[in-house]
Scaffold this motif. Structure first.
Motif, PDB file in Angstrom:
ATOM      1  N   GLY A 132     -36.436  37.754  76.847  1.00 26.12           N
ATOM      2  CA  GLY A 132     -35.390  38.741  76.606  1.00 26.12           C
ATOM      3  C   GLY A 132     -35.957  40.097  76.245  1.00 26.12           C
ATOM      4  O   GLY A 132     -35.516  41.141  76.746  1.00 26.12           O
ATOM      5  N   ALA A 133     -36.971  40.106  75.368  1.00 23.67           N
ATOM      6  CA  ALA A 133     -37.581  41.365  74.946  1.00 23.67           C
ATOM      7  C   ALA A 133     -38.320  42.037  76.095  1.00 23.67           C
ATOM      8  O   ALA A 133     -38.192  43.252  76.323  1.00 23.67           O
ATOM      9  N   ALA A 134     -39.104  41.263  76.834  1.00 25.53           N
ATOM     10  CA  ALA A 134     -39.892  41.842  77.921  1.00 25.53           C
ATOM     11  C   ALA A 134     -39.004  42.434  79.007  1.00 25.53           C
ATOM     12  O   ALA A 134     -39.282  43.527  79.532  1.00 25.53           O
ATOM     13  N   LEU A 135     -37.930  41.748  79.365  1.00 19.27           N
ATOM     14  CA  LEU A 135     -37.038  42.270  80.393  1.00 19.27           C
ATOM     15  C   LEU A 135     -36.277  43.493  79.892  1.00 19.27           C
ATOM     16  O   LEU A 135     -35.986  44.421  80.673  1.00 19.27           O
ATOM     17  N   ALA A 136     -35.948  43.516  78.584  1.00 18.38           N
ATOM     18  CA  ALA A 136     -35.260  44.686  78.040  1.00 18.38           C
ATOM     19  C   ALA A 136     -36.111  45.938  78.195  1.00 18.38           C
ATOM     20  O   ALA A 136     -35.616  47.013  78.553  1.00 18.38           O
ATOM     21  N   TRP A 137     -37.427  45.805  77.951  1.00 19.24           N
ATOM     22  CA  TRP A 137     -38.320  46.951  78.125  1.00 19.24           C
ATOM     23  C   TRP A 137     -38.418  47.385  79.580  1.00 19.24           C
ATOM     24  O   TRP A 137     -38.787  48.525  79.872  1.00 19.24           O
ATOM     25  N   ARG A 138     -38.094  46.482  80.498  1.00 20.79           N
ATOM     26  CA  ARG A 138     -38.103  46.840  81.923  1.00 20.79           C
ATOM     27  C   ARG A 138     -36.732  47.365  82.376  1.00 20.79           C
ATOM     28  O   ARG A 138     -36.505  47.540  83.571  1.00 20.79           O
ATOM     29  N   GLY A 139     -35.823  47.589  81.436  1.00 20.40           N
ATOM     30  CA  GLY A 139     -34.530  48.176  81.756  1.00 20.40           C
ATOM     31  C   GLY A 139     -33.421  47.192  82.031  1.00 20.40           C
ATOM     32  O   GLY A 139     -32.340  47.589  82.493  1.00 20.40           O
TER      33      GLY A 139
END
Length: 288
Positions: free
Chosen positions: A67-74
């Motif tokens: 969830g965190a990693a994808l959030a940083w990718r927008g």
């Protein structure tokens, strides 16, 4: 948690907007966790962790780090803590009459209800058991005439009640040290029987959609692990979706074993996140 994984998780979550929440469901409220990095997301995804239908949760790296990693990718992510079935014994068949409590379709009900609560959510996806639940939820939405996801993201899932035969090419990839932690057909059968709760439910396409006649489903992004016995099911399900008229974009993460999204400190995790984020950005709709 390994120190390297903990450091990677700390770096991923620092500075993010992460909120625990709950949405209504027919079996009671369903905990969710929302991830956002900025005011203008490029996509939105409801995400389902794995764990053999019986373990995992919102703090699992396959949920929290993803969830965190994808959030940083927008990509805005809503991770779902669907109800899980009781633990199972991978070395022993269940005793007759012992499969009581939460079983299929309760976890699937939670997924369908969580998706319905997010009116502007575009994509539905998951890893391992979560991938199976995502595919089954889309099939159920189609069957019931519900609004469908704009796309599915299915990562190293097992979609058949019984593990599909392993082709020679894949067998070569899981030999030696790579075979130590592989899923065996007997293990998969027990895991899936534990989830389904009965032999009759095992044959239900809404429990395991693989191996059944399928309608066209939303565009599907499949990511499988190179050195994973469950890839036999993922590859076969991809072909079944294609036969049914579903657009399928199929990727293989080199040298990856099952569960690589549970290892945020590895290059396989980064590769998987990059693939998912790029596809999600181009297939999302309903973004504010």
């Amino acid at each position: 948690m390994r120190k390297a994984a903990a450091r990677a998780l700390n770096a991923l979550t620092a500075g993010l907007d992460i909120r625990d929440d709950a949405v209504p469901g027919r079996h009671g409220t369903i905990p969710v966790r929302r991830y956002r990095a900025g005011p203008s997301p490029a996509g939105r995804l409801i995400w389902l962790h794995g764990g053999g239908f019986s373990s995992g949760g919102l703090d699992q790296l396959e949920s929290h780090a993803v969830g965190a990693a994808l959030a940083w990718r927008g990509i805005d992510v809503i991770a779902v803590d669907y109800r899980r079935v009781p633990p199972w014994n991978p070395f022993r068949d269940p005793r007759p009459g012992s499969l009581t409590g939460i079983r299929f379709p309760v976890p699937l009900d939670d997924v369908v209800d969580a998706f319905a609560s997010e009116q502007d959510t575009a994509l539905l996806g998951g890893a391992s058991a979560g991938a199976c639940l995502a595919a089954a939820a889309a099939l159920r939405m189609h069957t019931e005439g519900r609004p469908m996801p704009a796309g599915l993201v299915l990562v190293y899932g097992c979609f058949h009640a019984q593990l599909r035969p392993i082709p020679d090419e894949l067998r070569q990839r899981i030999r030696g040290r790579h075979g130590i932690f592989q899923f065996r057909p007997s293990t998969v059968r027990r895991m899936h029987h534990n989830y389904a709760g009965s032999e009759e439910a095992l044959a239900d396409p809404l429990a395991f959609p693989g191996g059944h006649d399928l309608p066209p489903l939303p565009p599907t992004f499949m990511v499988n692990a190179d050195r994973d016995a469950l890839r036999a099911s993922g590859d076969a399900f991809g072909r079944e979706l294609t036969t049914a008229g579903t657009p399928v974009d199929h990727h293989l993460v080199p040298e990856a074993m099952h569960g690589f999204l549970d290892r945020p400190h590895t290059r396989q995790f980064t590769a998987g996140i990059t693939l998912i984020a790029n596809w999600a950005e181009t297939h999302s709709r309903g973004i504010e």
